[in-house]
Design a protein around this motif. Structure first.
Motif, PDB file in Angstrom:
ATOM      1  N   HIS A 241       0.822  -1.219   0.000  1.00 51.83           N
ATOM      2  CA  HIS A 241       0.000   0.000   0.000  1.00 51.83           C
ATOM      3  C   HIS A 241       0.847   1.255   0.000  1.00 51.83           C
ATOM      4  O   HIS A 241       0.482   2.248  -0.626  1.00 51.83           O
ATOM      5  N   GLU A 242       1.994   1.187   0.683  1.00 51.20           N
ATOM      6  CA  GLU A 242       2.863   2.358   0.784  1.00 51.20           C
ATOM      7  C   GLU A 242       4.294   1.907   1.043  1.00 51.20           C
ATOM      8  O   GLU A 242       4.557   0.740   1.359  1.00 51.20           O
ATOM      9  N   ILE A 243       5.198   2.843   0.912  1.00 54.09           N
ATOM     10  CA  ILE A 243       6.604   2.566   1.198  1.00 54.09           C
ATOM     11  C   ILE A 243       6.844   2.816   2.686  1.00 54.09           C
ATOM     12  O   ILE A 243       6.512   3.882   3.209  1.00 54.09           O
ATOM     13  N   ILE A 244       7.409   1.820   3.353  1.00 53.75           N
ATOM     14  CA  ILE A 244       7.744   1.947   4.766  1.00 53.75           C
ATOM     15  C   ILE A 244       9.236   1.716   4.944  1.00 53.75           C
ATOM     16  O   ILE A 244       9.920   1.239   4.033  1.00 53.75           O
ATOM     17  N   THR A 245       9.734   2.054   6.114  1.00 53.89           N
ATOM     18  CA  THR A 245      11.148   1.851   6.426  1.00 53.89           C
ATOM     19  C   THR A 245      11.278   0.773   7.494  1.00 53.89           C
ATOM     20  O   THR A 245      10.564   0.798   8.501  1.00 53.89           O
ATOM     21  N   VAL A 246      12.155  -0.178   7.245  1.00 57.14           N
ATOM     22  CA  VAL A 246      12.395  -1.239   8.223  1.00 57.14           C
ATOM     23  C   VAL A 246      13.867  -1.227   8.616  1.00 57.14           C
ATOM     24  O   VAL A 246      14.732  -0.782   7.860  1.00 57.14           O
ATOM     25  N   LYS A 247      14.138  -1.708   9.821  1.00 60.89           N
ATOM     26  CA  LYS A 247      15.502  -1.860  10.304  1.00 60.89           C
ATOM     27  C   LYS A 247      16.023  -3.215   9.853  1.00 60.89           C
ATOM     28  O   LYS A 247      15.341  -4.235  10.015  1.00 60.89           O
ATOM     29  N   ALA A 248      17.208  -3.247   9.299  1.00 59.53           N
ATOM     30  CA  ALA A 248      17.740  -4.493   8.763  1.00 59.53           C
ATOM     31  C   ALA A 248      19.245  -4.579   8.973  1.00 59.53           C
ATOM     32  O   ALA A 248      19.926  -3.563   9.155  1.00 59.53           O
ATOM     33  N   TYR A 249      19.744  -5.811   8.938  1.00 56.28           N
ATOM     34  CA  TYR A 249      21.181  -6.063   9.032  1.00 56.28           C
ATOM     35  C   TYR A 249      21.644  -6.747   7.759  1.00 56.28           C
ATOM     36  O   TYR A 249      21.010  -7.691   7.274  1.00 56.28           O
ATOM     37  N   LEU A 250      22.766  -6.272   7.206  1.00 62.25           N
ATOM     38  CA  LEU A 250      23.307  -6.843   5.980  1.00 62.25           C
ATOM     39  C   LEU A 250      23.999  -8.169   6.263  1.00 62.25           C
ATOM     40  O   LEU A 250      24.630  -8.351   7.303  1.00 62.25           O
ATOM     41  N   LEU A 251      23.858  -9.096   5.304  1.00 66.97           N
ATOM     42  CA  LEU A 251      24.615 -10.341   5.350  1.00 66.97           C
ATOM     43  C   LEU A 251      25.886 -10.125   4.552  1.00 66.97           C
ATOM     44  O   LEU A 251      25.838  -9.962   3.331  1.00 66.97           O
ATOM     45  N   LYS A 252      27.008 -10.104   5.226  1.00 64.01           N
ATOM     46  CA  LYS A 252      28.277  -9.812   4.555  1.00 64.01           C
ATOM     47  C   LYS A 252      29.209 -11.009   4.605  1.00 64.01           C
ATOM     48  O   LYS A 252      29.122 -11.923   3.804  1.00 64.01           O
ATOM     49  N   GLU A 253      30.116 -10.985   5.572  1.00 64.09           N
ATOM     50  CA  GLU A 253      31.111 -12.039   5.662  1.00 64.09           C
ATOM     51  C   GLU A 253      30.479 -13.356   6.078  1.00 64.09           C
ATOM     52  O   GLU A 253      29.589 -13.393   6.931  1.00 64.09           O
ATOM     53  N   PHE A 254      30.945 -14.441   5.461  1.00 61.39           N
ATOM     54  CA  PHE A 254      30.450 -15.760   5.848  1.00 61.39           C
ATOM     55  C   PHE A 254      31.573 -16.787   5.739  1.00 61.39           C
ATOM     56  O   PHE A 254      32.569 -16.582   5.036  1.00 61.39           O
ATOM     57  N   VAL A 255      31.370 -17.874   6.462  1.00 57.48           N
ATOM     58  CA  VAL A 255      32.259 -19.035   6.349  1.00 57.48           C
ATOM     59  C   VAL A 255      31.370 -20.265   6.243  1.00 57.48           C
ATOM     60  O   VAL A 255      30.250 -20.285   6.751  1.00 57.48           O
ATOM     61  N   ASP A 256      31.889 -21.286   5.588  1.00 55.95           N
ATOM     62  CA  ASP A 256      31.171 -22.550   5.476  1.00 55.95           C
ATOM     63  C   ASP A 256      31.783 -23.543   6.450  1.00 55.95           C
ATOM     64  O   ASP A 256      32.998 -23.752   6.462  1.00 55.95           O
ATOM     65  N   LYS A 257      30.925 -24.129   7.294  1.00 53.94           N
ATOM     66  CA  LYS A 257      31.392 -25.021   8.340  1.00 53.94           C
ATOM     67  C   LYS A 257      30.618 -26.335   8.323  1.00 53.94           C
ATOM     68  O   LYS A 257      29.435 -26.370   7.978  1.00 53.94           O
ATOM     69  N   VAL A 258      31.309 -27.395   8.739  1.00 53.31           N
ATOM     70  CA  VAL A 258      30.642 -28.675   8.920  1.00 53.31           C
ATOM     71  C   VAL A 258      29.692 -28.548  10.106  1.00 53.31           C
ATOM     72  O   VAL A 258      30.060 -27.989  11.144  1.00 53.31           O
ATOM     73  N   PRO A 259      28.435 -29.011   9.983  1.00 58.16           N
ATOM     74  CA  PRO A 259      27.488 -28.901  11.109  1.00 58.16           C
ATOM     75  C   PRO A 259      28.035 -29.555  12.363  1.00 58.16           C
ATOM     76  O   PRO A 259      28.698 -30.588  12.312  1.00 58.16           O
TER      77      PRO A 259
END
Length: 274
Positions: A241-259
């Motif tokens: 219906h309209e443009i709103i503003t939300v608070k968000a966190y960027l997904l940047k650095e990552f590593v792949d790990k064995v569970p």
């Protein structure tokens, strides 16, 4: 509640801890297809509790629009990197360079007239039985007064058990119409409530996109994103219906790990010495 200089701060329940651990702020695309886990610092920062909704945001649509219209930002990128405009190589390169993902608290969506969109509540047989157990006396009394005669007979027949009555009454539990949210519903595996808990949720589409480069390793490894809680973003989104503003966190650095193995520490946790 204590008041100091006109300010007051109330109390809220604190979840009892079982281990002395320090938890890293992380969002984890786990090895199970479509599943995510969010550590307590992130859920607390976003104000998320079990049952709330979490949504992903990205800038991919804007990048695709720039490619389709051959916008200056795209053509300049191609020129700077000696890539042919419109070539598959240029498209892969600009997405690799500029694609961004973020995570935010889900929000209610509306139609173009401003009416809240709704969705039907999902109720399992277990949900219905639990509801009847919690409201047994009032539901039984109402059914014995208002239900069809065959239902009244079944509920009051000689030797009927409470469990049988609950099962009969469960057929009267109907799902509600609830506001529709953008995102996925969260849950705490241990049944804990309140903010600051570990939350799980499912988003098969985003899971596949975030793990697209992993191939067969996607279902063998966890992709662990470290969240910088000092870098919260204000992002504009359309709620229908309209443009709103939300608070968000960027997904940047990552590593792949064995569970982690069952019984070992989860991702995001490290022991703290006493």
């Amino acid at each position: 509640m204590k008041t100091v200089n006109g300010m007051s701060f109330g109390f809220s329940a604190v979840n009892a801890g079982q281990r002395n651990v320090a938890v890293e702020p992380q969002l984890i695309a786990v090895s199970t297809e479509g599943n995510f886990r969010m550590t307590p610092p992130v859920s607390r920062a976003l104000g998320l509790s079990s049952g709330d909704y979490v949504t992903f945001l990205h800038n991919i649509d804007d990048i695709n629009a720039a490619i389709d219209t051959k916008a200056e930002a795209y053509t300049s990128f191609c020129e700077a990197n000696r890539l042919e405009v419109g070539s598959p190589e240029s498209i892969i390169a600009i997405h690799k360079e500029f694609d961004m993902w973020a995570v935010a608290k889900g929000f209610v969506v509306y139609d173009s007239k401003g009416n809240t969109k709704t969705t039907t509540e999902r109720l399992t047989k277990h949900d219905k039985l639990r509801f009847v157990s919690q409201h047994f006396e009032e539901m039984l009394a109402s059914a014995l007064e208002n239900a069809p005669e065959e239902i009244k007979d079944a509920l009051s027949r000689e030797g009927v058990t409470k469990e049988e009555q609950i099962d009969i009454l469960s057929s009267f539990v109907k799902p509600r119409e609830l506001p529709k949210y953008k995102g996925s519903k969260t849950a705490n595996p241990a049944g804990l409530t309140g903010t600051g808990t570990s939350l799980t949720f499912t988003d098969a589409n985003v899971w596949k996109q975030l793990k697209a480069d992993m191939g067969d390793e996607a279902t063998k490894m966890n992709r662990v994103y470290t969240i910088n809680l000092d870098e919260i973003q204000d992002i504009s989104v359309d709620n229908g219906h309209e443009i709103i503003t939300v608070k968000a966190y960027l997904l940047k650095e990552f590593v792949d790990k064995v569970p982690a193995r069952v019984g070992s520490k989860e991702e995001g946790e490290s022991e703290v010495e006493e």
